[in-house]
Write a protein that holds these residues in place. Structure first.
Motif, mmCIF file in Angstrom:
data_model
loop_
_atom_site.group_PDB
_atom_site.id
_atom_site.type_symbol
_atom_site.label_atom_id
_atom_site.label_comp_id
_atom_site.label_asym_id
_atom_site.label_seq_id
_atom_site.Cartn_x
_atom_site.Cartn_y
_atom_site.Cartn_z
ATOM 1 N N VAL A 166 25.914 28.339 -10.741
ATOM 2 C CA VAL A 166 24.391 28.274 -9.670
ATOM 3 C C VAL A 166 24.992 29.024 -8.364
ATOM 4 N N GLU A 167 26.340 28.759 -7.891
ATOM 5 C CA GLU A 167 26.826 29.019 -6.775
ATOM 6 C C GLU A 167 26.911 30.125 -7.349
ATOM 7 N N PRO A 168 27.953 31.394 -7.220
ATOM 8 C CA PRO A 168 27.850 32.186 -7.074
ATOM 9 C C PRO A 168 26.358 33.583 -6.793
ATOM 10 N N LEU A 169 24.831 33.502 -8.212
ATOM 11 C CA LEU A 169 24.435 33.516 -8.196
ATOM 12 C C LEU A 169 23.351 33.404 -6.832
ATOM 13 N N THR A 170 23.231 31.677 -6.487
ATOM 14 C CA THR A 170 22.080 31.027 -5.382
ATOM 15 C C THR A 170 22.969 32.070 -4.406
ATOM 16 N N ALA A 171 23.676 32.664 -3.974
ATOM 17 C CA ALA A 171 24.795 32.962 -2.861
ATOM 18 C C ALA A 171 24.262 34.318 -2.778
ATOM 19 N N GLN A 172 23.744 35.549 -4.216
ATOM 20 C CA GLN A 172 22.698 36.627 -3.935
ATOM 21 C C GLN A 172 21.991 36.286 -3.919
ATOM 22 N N GLY A 173 20.213 35.538 -3.905
ATOM 23 C CA GLY A 173 18.980 34.751 -3.604
ATOM 24 C C GLY A 173 18.535 35.066 -5.049
ATOM 25 N N VAL A 174 19.168 34.268 -6.226
ATOM 26 C CA VAL A 174 18.855 34.146 -7.505
ATOM 27 C C VAL A 174 18.941 33.062 -7.661
ATOM 28 N N ALA A 175 17.677 31.765 -8.031
ATOM 29 C CA ALA A 175 17.017 30.585 -8.441
ATOM 30 C C ALA A 175 17.523 30.989 -9.718
ATOM 31 N N VAL A 176 18.642 29.093 -9.825
ATOM 32 C CA VAL A 176 18.948 28.911 -11.522
ATOM 33 C C VAL A 176 18.021 28.326 -11.689
ATOM 34 N N VAL A 177 17.962 27.865 -13.187
ATOM 35 C CA VAL A 177 17.221 26.356 -13.522
ATOM 36 C C VAL A 177 17.898 26.302 -14.577
ATOM 37 N N HIS B 3 35.429 31.294 -26.051
ATOM 38 C CA HIS B 3 34.348 30.616 -26.652
ATOM 39 C C HIS B 3 34.363 29.501 -25.289
ATOM 40 N N PHE B 4 34.718 29.794 -24.525
ATOM 41 C CA PHE B 4 34.746 28.190 -23.778
ATOM 42 C C PHE B 4 34.787 29.565 -21.906
ATOM 43 N N GLU B 5 35.540 30.330 -22.273
ATOM 44 C CA GLU B 5 35.330 30.552 -20.947
ATOM 45 C C GLU B 5 34.625 31.192 -20.619
ATOM 46 N N ILE B 6 34.156 32.215 -21.179
ATOM 47 C CA ILE B 6 33.029 32.777 -21.548
ATOM 48 C C ILE B 6 32.052 32.266 -20.029
ATOM 49 N N ILE B 7 31.580 31.268 -20.398
ATOM 50 C CA ILE B 7 30.683 30.458 -19.629
ATOM 51 C C ILE B 7 31.778 30.457 -18.202
ATOM 52 N N GLU B 8 32.748 29.310 -18.586
ATOM 53 C CA GLU B 8 33.453 28.965 -17.444
ATOM 54 C C GLU B 8 33.295 29.570 -16.311
ATOM 55 N N ASN B 9 34.272 31.422 -16.923
ATOM 56 C CA ASN B 9 34.160 31.608 -15.860
ATOM 57 C C ASN B 9 33.402 32.380 -15.014
ATOM 58 N N LEU B 10 32.197 31.847 -15.289
ATOM 59 C CA LEU B 10 30.447 32.369 -14.430
ATOM 60 C C LEU B 10 30.235 31.567 -12.694
ATOM 61 N N THR B 11 31.692 30.023 -12.877
ATOM 62 C CA THR B 11 31.906 29.310 -11.644
ATOM 63 C C THR B 11 32.400 30.910 -10.641
ATOM 64 N N GLN B 12 32.871 32.122 -11.295
ATOM 65 C CA GLN B 12 33.601 32.562 -10.479
ATOM 66 C C GLN B 12 32.408 34.004 -9.350
ATOM 67 N N LYS B 13 32.478 34.570 -8.783
ATOM 68 C CA LYS B 13 31.250 35.354 -8.494
ATOM 69 C C LYS B 13 32.026 36.888 -8.702
ATOM 70 N N ASP B 14 33.350 37.312 -8.547
ATOM 71 C CA ASP B 14 34.053 38.444 -9.641
ATOM 72 C C ASP B 14 34.572 38.115 -10.800
ATOM 73 N N ASP B 15 33.836 36.959 -11.653
ATOM 74 C CA ASP B 15 34.128 37.421 -12.952
ATOM 75 C C ASP B 15 33.071 38.054 -13.602
ATOM 76 N N VAL B 16 33.610 38.990 -14.807
ATOM 77 C CA VAL B 16 32.923 39.596 -15.288
ATOM 78 C C VAL B 16 31.809 40.324 -15.997
ATOM 79 N N LEU B 17 31.236 38.371 -16.470
ATOM 80 C CA LEU B 17 29.626 38.316 -16.830
ATOM 81 C C LEU B 17 29.369 38.341 -15.451
ATOM 82 N N THR B 18 29.420 37.018 -14.594
ATOM 83 C CA THR B 18 28.622 37.068 -13.699
ATOM 84 C C THR B 18 28.038 38.429 -12.796
#
Length: 314
Positions: free
Chosen positions: A110-121, A288-303
């Motif tokens: 939520v925090e990395p995406l909304t900071a860039q103007g994306v709504a999250v559901v 399997h878990f880090e791949i989603i946990e790391n989405l809390t980071q704005k510089d993460d590859v998947l983010t």
């Protein structure tokens, strides 16, 4: 029922595995090397709970919004600081082998995406044993339709599912939206560390609360069905993503699902009748878990993959 002899044929690699090996392959926590299995699950939940707490405390949110009549049919909406009527929307379907997890511990991104103007559901659905798989698929269909109806001027809906949630999100590739009276503005799918052929699950302890039959598994396996579909929007992108440290079976499932997605024609005159604009990514150094946990980071590859896909920066 002899599930090893049924379904897709003797060529399926999992059919030659012992029951013990299948159990191991389809237990993602056993493949985490940085933590023990139980600690990995506990840490994943804690990171999700903390990310959700921060998102609810510091951002603009609409919580427990009903998308249906049943008690569990709710979703959370997290809006950017500046939220125009037209904005991209990222819809997340949590994992947990269809039997655990919730939207209340799933706001990693939520925090990395909304900071860039994306709504999250983040979407709630009735996990087993309360819900069965057909019901879960129907709930994700109706939640996606609800988002489109609530935000009809959106700049694209991007569906993301993790693990079991990736199977549920992938089933949206097969949906006949005309039955719901709405055509969601689907622009992208992020299918992360998913299971797309459910037949092997029948042979594991994961099926105990699910009570899947062979017919249930086949009816809800995108791997068996998606090759027959065509996108309503040829610009819609499907990204099939898996971690380097996912189990070999999870990696195989992701690669084979990507391979069955019909590719678009390169001929201009037939492009609109082409297939899915699909890509495959194996992310290095994540399980399997880090791949989603790391989405809390704005510089993460998947983010960054998500943001570049949404804003068409490739």
């Amino acid at each position: 029922m002899d599930v090893h002899g049924a379904g897709r044929g003797p060529e399926a690699p999992w059919k030659s595995m012992s029951a013990e090996e299948l159990e191991n392959q389809y237990s993602p926590s056993r493949w985490v090397v940085r933590l023990g299995a139980e600690e990995a699950l506990r840490t994943h939940s804690q990171i999700g709970i903390e990310a959700t707490r921060r998102a609810r405390a510091t951002g603009r949110s609409l919580l427990h919004v009903p998308y249906g009549d049943a008690k569990g049919e709710t979703l959370d909406i997290y809006l950017p600081p500046e939220a125009p009527e037209a904005l991209p929307i990222f819809v997340f379907v949590h994992g947990g082998y269809w039997q655990c997890g919730s939207k209340d511990e799933s706001a990693f991104m939520v925090e990395p995406l909304t900071a860039q103007g994306v709504a999250v559901v983040t979407v709630a659905y009735d996990i087993a044993p309360r819900g069965n798989l057909d019901r879960m698929v129907d709930q994700v269909v109706r939640s996606t339709a609800f988002v489109q109806k609530r935000y009809p001027c959106n700049e694209g809906i991007y569906l993301c599912g993790h693990s079991a949630g990736a199977q549920l999100a992938a089933m949206m590739l097969l949906t006949d939206w005309t039955k719901l009276g709405v055509m969601p503005n689907l622009k992208g799918f992020f299918l992360v560390s998913g299971v797309y052929d459910l037949e092997p699950i029948l042979c594991t302890s994961q099926n105990a609360p699910l009570h899947l039959t062979l017919e249930d598994a086949q009816r809800n396996s995108p791997q068996l069905l998606t090759a027959l579909t065509q996108p309503a929007d040829p610009t819609c992108q499907v990204l099939v993503i898996v971690g380097q440290h996912d189990s070999p079976e999870f990696q195989r499932q992701s690669r084979e699902f990507y391979q069955v997605l019909p590719a678009p024609s390169l001929r201009p005159e037939t492009l609109r009748r082409g297939g899915w604009k699909a890509s495959f990514e194996e992310l290095r150094n994540v399980d399997h878990f880090e791949i989603i946990e790391n989405l809390t980071q704005k510089d993460d590859v998947l983010t960054q993959i998500i943001l570049k896909t949404i804003f068409r920066e490739f």
